[in-house]
Design an enzyme around this catalytic site. Structure first.
Site, PDB file in Angstrom:
ATOM      1  CD  GLU A 102     -93.624  -4.022 -14.729  1.00  0.00           C
ATOM      2  OE1 GLU A 102     -94.436  -3.598 -13.893  1.00  0.00           O
ATOM      3  OE2 GLU A 102     -93.920  -4.239 -15.906  1.00  0.00           O
ATOM      4  CD  GLU A 154     -93.012  -9.147 -19.309  1.00  0.00           C
ATOM      5  OE1 GLU A 154     -93.950  -8.360 -19.511  1.00  0.00           O
ATOM      6  OE2 GLU A 154     -92.596  -9.408 -18.170  1.00  0.00           O
TER       7      GLU A 154
HETATM    8  C1  XIL Z   1     -99.978  -9.064 -17.917  1.00  0.00           C
HETATM    9  C2  XIL Z   1    -100.760 -10.317 -18.311  1.00  0.00           C
HETATM   10  O1  XIL Z   1    -100.355 -10.748 -19.587  1.00  0.00           O
HETATM   11  C3  XIL Z   1    -102.242 -10.004 -18.296  1.00  0.00           C
HETATM   12  O2  XIL Z   1    -102.993 -11.184 -18.565  1.00  0.00           O
HETATM   13  C4  XIL Z   1    -102.630  -9.440 -16.933  1.00  0.00           C
HETATM   14  O3  XIL Z   1    -103.993  -9.053 -16.960  1.00  0.00           O
HETATM   15  C5  XIL Z   1    -101.772  -8.234 -16.582  1.00  0.00           C
HETATM   16  O4  XIL Z   1    -100.411  -8.602 -16.663  1.00  0.00           O
HETATM   17  N1  XIL Z   1     -95.463  -6.664 -17.649  1.00  0.00           N
HETATM   18  C6  XIL Z   1     -95.356  -7.852 -16.971  1.00  0.00           C
HETATM   19  C7  XIL Z   1     -96.402  -8.884 -17.152  1.00  0.00           C
HETATM   20  O5  XIL Z   1     -94.347  -8.092 -16.311  1.00  0.00           O
HETATM   21  O6  XIL Z   1     -96.549  -9.670 -16.004  1.00  0.00           O
HETATM   22  C8  XIL Z   1     -97.730  -8.304 -17.547  1.00  0.00           C
HETATM   23  O7  XIL Z   1     -98.606  -9.373 -17.849  1.00  0.00           O
HETATM   24  C9  XIL Z   1     -97.543  -7.374 -18.733  1.00  0.00           C
HETATM   25  C10 XIL Z   1     -96.615  -6.243 -18.406  1.00  0.00           C
END
Ligand code: XIL
Length: 374
Positions: free
Chosen positions: A181, A286
């Site tokens: 990000e 994701e």
């Molecule tokens: C999320 C995790 O899944 C959660 O368990 C944590 O509390 C917060 O982060 N974008 C990303 C991930 O790149 O690392 C994030 O993961 C979700 C959004």
């Protein structure tokens, strides 16, 4: 899905699996030989998503793997190993978890326990591992966020961090989200980014590449899948990195989407293609699809969600540049979105809270089966 709906869909699955053999679908419609094969692959109880993914050579990943169910819930691990070809830890490799201390200046500052456990499990299950993530603006340790480091020290901290982790998992993690990000941060508030400046990106890629020259290195971004200002900026940045001679292999599209804001398929395909034309790969890293963003029946929401999962699978299969789709979580029971959206009713994934396959699961399988048989 309530119990009645589940029973109906299970019966539907069973009936179609059986009738596919007879060349009729569950409504009695005659199927062509190809349709019969597809139906068997989608509904055949012994054919997993993983086995289909292997047939067409696409990676279908279980991302966002969470330590709590990983240790406590044997069904969680079972479904990961049965249905997916790769695993991405959800938090175990994030800076604050894996590098919680800064007392010794050596490996004693690290906590590899959870990342090691997930890697061992993945390897025992013959799955690949995506590493997530080396540099991000969130989930950093307090010693870093509140430390008083100058620029030179911050580069040293980042270098030690990346070299330690990437070399520890050398040849075991096939792809790293090197920066996560990078266009989403408020640089002002984050010392590592503010302190180093934009050069942190090429430096992070360089340190990662030196530590494991065979790992694929990704620039992972959220909400940059459609063609818009943000994805144009990603495109521009990766062009610049390539021009500077930085080793970068791909762009990760997180793909956190919703029924209210589904991805624009034509734009996603074009976006993937332009990155492919630069010689890069694209991973959908994701994916989840929020259901509780529109007002409708559960059945309708799950069907709409299935369409989005199926459509993105097809785009990825059609665009050569796209080689991996990972969902962020496997079962609705443990999705991070329940907490993040503060809505316990969220159902964003391929399996429901009781591990039953949802329409979305079958939609992904169907697109893979169709591509395999065409
Ligand atoms: C999320 C995790 O899944 C959660 O368990 C944590 O509390 C917060 O982060 N974008 C990303 C991930 O790149 O690392 C994030 O993961 C979700 C959004």
């Amino acid at each position: 899905m309530d119990r009645r709906q589940f029973l109906l869909s299970s019966v539907g699955a069973l009936v179609s699996a059986v009738t596919a053999k007879t060349g009729l679908d569950w409504r009695g419609k005659r199927l062509s030989a190809q349709e019969t094969r597809i139906e068997e692959m989608v509904r055949g109880p012994s054919i997993t998503l993983r086995s289909l993914a292997d047939k067409v050579g696409i990676d279908i990943g279980a991302g966002g793997i969470n330590t709590v169910p990983f240790y406590k819930d044997p069904d969680y691990k079972k479904i990961i190993a049965r249905e997916f070809t790769s695993l991405t830890p959800g938090n175990a490799m994030k800076f604050g978890v894996i590098h919680p201390r800064n007392n010794y200046g050596d490996e004693r500052d690290y906590n590899f326990e959870h990342a090691d456990a997930m890697l061992e499990f993945a390897e025992a299950s013959k799955m690949k591992v995506r590493g997530h993530t080396l540099v991000w603006h969130m989930q950093n340790p307090r010693w870093l966020d509140q430390g008083n480091f100058d620029r030179r020290e911050l580069i040293q901290v980042m270098e030690d961090h990346i070299r330690t982790i990437v070399s520890r998992y050398k040849d075991r993690v096939f792809a790293w989200d090197v920066v996560n990000e990078p266009l989403t941060i408020n640089h002002e508030s984050i010392p590592i980014f503010q302190g180093i400046g934009p050069e942190y990106i090429p430096l992070a890629f360089r340190f990662a590449h030196e530590a494991d020259p065979s790992a694929l290195l990704f620039y992972n971004e959220t909400q940059a899948h459609n063609l818009d200002e943000k994805s144009n900026m990603v495109y521009e940045q990766v062009c610049n990195l390539l021009d500077e001679g930085v080793t970068i292999h791909g762009v990760g599209m997180q793909m956190h989407v919703s029924l209210r804001y589904p991805p624009n398929l034509v734009q996603v395909a074009k976006n993937m293609r332009r990155l492919g034309n630069l010689g890069l790969k694209v991973h959908v890293t994701e994916m989840d699809v929020k259901t509780e963003t529109i007002d409708s029946s559960t059945e309708d929401k799950l069907e709409k969600q299935a369409k989005i999962y199926g459509d993105i699978t097809k785009v990825c299969l059609d665009e050569e540049v796209c080689t991996s789709i990972a969902t962020w979580g496997v079962t609705d029971r443990y999705s991070w979105l329940k907490e993040f959206t503060k809505n316990p009713e969220e159902k964003p994934l391929l399996f429901d809270a009781d591990y039953r396959a949802k329409p979305s699961y079958y939609a992904v399988k169907r697109k893979i089966a169709e591509s395999y048989t065409s």
